[in-house]
Design a protein around this motif. Sequence first.
Motif: not given
Length: 484
Positions: A110, A152, A159
């Motif tokens: 992330y 993520t 992201t």
Amino acid sequence: MGLLGIFLGLALLIFFAFRGWSVLLLAPIAALVAAVFSGEPLLASWTQTFMGSAADFVAQFFPLFLLGALFGKLMDDSGSVTAIAQYMTTKLGPERAIFSVVLAGAIVTYGGVSLFVAFFVLAPMALALFRTAGIPRRLMPAAIALGTSTFTMSAMPGTPAIQNAIPMPFFGTTPFAAPGLGIMASAIMLGFGLWWLKRAEARARRAGEGFGPQDAAAGNDAANDEIIRERATTAREFDPAEIQKGEHAASAPPIVLAALPLVVVVVVNLLMSFVILPRLDVSFLSQDRWGPTSLSAVGGVWSVIVALTAAILTVLALNFRAAPNLRATMDAGVNASVLPIFSVASLVGFGAVVAATPAFAAVREWVLSIEGGPLVSLAVATNILAALTGSASGGLTIALDALGPTYMKLAADIGLNPELLHRVAVIGSGTLDSLPHNGAVVTMLAVCGTTHKESYLDIVMVAVVSAILALVAVIGVGSLVGSF
């Protein structure tokens, strides 16, 4: 005949790509097969349609591939990714081995670290944790996949994953499109994945299954396997062959300094999307010399570019003196972006040739006629193309190149927020892309020293089933209340 050519070209692409042939060669051949059966001019199909679309993809997204790969390599060689992984291990301990691996993977990806960099750092950490805790080795790939390749990548708002950036020029959105729905989808993926892995761990303990053979092969040899490399570079934005180049710092930085660049990515991305870019005078973009284009078309990409650049400068400032060979590290980082960008661009070129054939009109009509409305049909289209190409980014771009303007028109007609289209498209691309031939799956299994037979079912549950559940929830809630 035209439809037969499309299916034959796609079959050739899948068959030989699965056997390690380069997509750079396969994609134009498959495109020309489709063009032959449709009676399209071959040279024009290659030089004008295929290359034009591939070049547009490179022009739009090469900065993200370049900066993402460079950032990942700098984080790796500076010891920052290792420091974060070790911190998770120390704080959570072997009794929470699965959660430690998932959380470490989620934090670094992330924060913008390339997937394959995370694989090669997390696998040794997971190996030690799982051995100490007596958890079967076969669960390692699923734990790593849950943290790095699910929420993520496709659901968490902001992201910097390339999959989250691809819809932005098509829909005029930002990396934070539909944040509430994204968080909801993330919670579903994470919750279901953790539930499945804990259930699998409990069943293994009841059956008396331990870690397994201590001498199973794993790890660095995967970076030098050419077949793995060819598959991997269509799946993510980092060439595994560059993993072992450059030099690692002698010691890892303190956890605060290691994590700071990840925080910079998120914060700068947020500020660029909602504070800085909206206040800039960008009327010059309407001039012919700049496209012409608009802020809605380029703003999302600009936000990620600035965020990754700021993070790279932060890593350099914090670790400049500790870097044993900074030039070698940076060379490896930028080189790691080249083969992936051209591999995915070749897939996009193939999709453009197919979309230009008269027979594709029947495919378009079939997709748009799927019951459930545009959200369902968009999800089906991205799912199918990501599955067939083994690439979330390639499948997503092909789908949006061919159908993006149509969906934007439909959205305008029915009052559908483009942010909802963005989030559905990204999550849809990250479901069936994790089929057995996917490059990330193949690489992860090799790095962990396991096989499809041992580990693939668990990967399916945490990376495919969890994503499908999240996708269904987003479509259902989004259809009822809209984007939020």
